[in-house]
Design an enzyme around this catalytic site. Structure first.
Site: not given
Ligand code: COA
Length: 332
Positions: A117, A259, A289
């Protein structure tokens, strides 16, 4: 004495026609529009048609940048393509773009840069070095991705995040006219100790993965919350580093062009700069993204709609797998 300043003289971008909304995704995996939007700020993403390749997206964005710059493609003397979803393992997508632009006869160097990215910022930094060093005068820099080809469409934690697209700029040696417009500095970093937090599940040397969906070279794997924390930290540091290197105060930045991965990461970087969100270019809602394409797409949107104006100070930043991260400070 006048010095060489690399200046952006044209921008362009392209998003494939097909849109995939959060509601469409909710029919594919167990998710909701509300969950995706509140966690990421994304409403929809664009998906390349079956016969549309990264080089096709890149070529269209490049043609728009060339047109905006008012130049002929034949006047370019280098092409750099940042991508992690290249058409093929080889040749470089940049050489395919060179051919699609109809300028293979020019024999100019064309090659790819891989920094996930952050790829576009890394490519801008390379172009800067070539131009300041006098080795090139006019470089086409592209960020282009077909992330939809390496996404596991059964994994709700990653498939909601990514989309396809391309953005491009023409960077030209300038400064002789006495104006100060142009690239002020770039800052790039990598830390390979975090490779496993955000990676593809297979590859060439490592071999093919246990295929679920995604491409034969694997699909995106990410420990989202850990990546989130590292991204916020690294982007905070890069902003401070850029300001310090140029002896600037936060309030002097007119526009942040981040980004476009996640609205929450963007908000925390803006907070670090004491910037209201009205000074942040946001396109993540419309395309998710798009990896290396996201910064040049956002830049192009804001240049074309007139928000970015001559004389303003623009800060580009990105974070990606590796980890890699970087910034580019530009006087427009
Ligand atoms: N819809 C509904 N629930 C979802 C889901 C979706 N699309 N994806 C994950 N969940 C659930 C998980 O299974 C988890 O459930 P549980 O608590 O029963 O186990 C819960 O939501 C929380 O998951 P978690 O991964 O801790 O969520 P989060 O708050 O961290 O959000 C992201 C997930 C990916 C949105 C977040 O981590 C994020 O934005 N990370 C950075 C990603 C990014 O930008 N990467 C690129 C960098 S270049």
């Amino acid at each position: 004495m006048s010095q060489i300043i690399p200046k952006i003289i044209g921008t362009g971008s392209y998003l494939p026609e097909k849109r995939l909304s959060n509601y469409d995704l909710a029919k594919m995996v167990n998710t909701t529009d509300e969950w995706i939007y509140t966690r990421t700020g994304i409403k929809e993403r664009h998906i390349a048609a079956k016969d549309e390749l990264t080089s096709d997206l890149a070529t269209i964005a490049a043609q728009k940048a060339i047109e905006a710059a008012g130049i002929e493609a034949s006047s370019l003397d280098m092409i750099l393509v940042a991508s992690c979803t290249n058409d093929l393992i080889f040749p470089a997508t940049a050489t395919i773009v060179q051919n699609k632009l109809g300028i293979s006869n020019s024999k100019i160097p064309a090659y790819d840069i891989s920094a996930a990215c952050s790829g576009f910022i890394f490519a801008i930094s390379s172009a800067e070095a070539y131009i300041r060093g006098g080795m090139a005068k006019r470089i086409l820099v592209i960020g282009a991705e077909t992330m939809s080809r390496i996404v596991d469409w059964n994994d709700r934690s990653t498939c909601i995040l990514f989309g396809d697209g391309a953005g491009a700029v023409i960077l030209e040696a300038s400064g002789k006219d006495g104006t100060e417009a142009g690239l002020i500095s770039t800052h790039i970093h990598s830390d390979g100790s975090h490779c496993s937090l955000l990676q593809t599940t297979g590859g060439v040397s490592q071999g093919p993965p246990h295929l679920k969906s995604g491409s034969g070279l694997g699909f995106v794997y990410m420990q989202g919350n850990e990546v989130y924390k590292q991204a916020v930290k690294a982007l905070g540091h890069i902003v401070e580093e850029t300001l310090e290197a140029n002896n600037l105060q936060r309030e002097q930045i007119d526009w942040l062009v981040p980004h476009q991965a996640n609205i929450r990461i963007i908000k925390s970087t803006a907070k670090r700069l004491d910037m209201g969100m009205d000074r942040v270019i946001l396109t993540v809602e419309q395309h998710g993204n798009t990896s290396a394409a996201s910064v040049p797409i956002a830049l192009d949107v804001a240049v074309r709609d007139g928000r970015i104006k001559p004389g303003q100070l623009i800060l580009l930043e990105a974070f990606g797998a590796g980890f890699t991260w970087g910034s580019a400070l530009i006087r427009w």
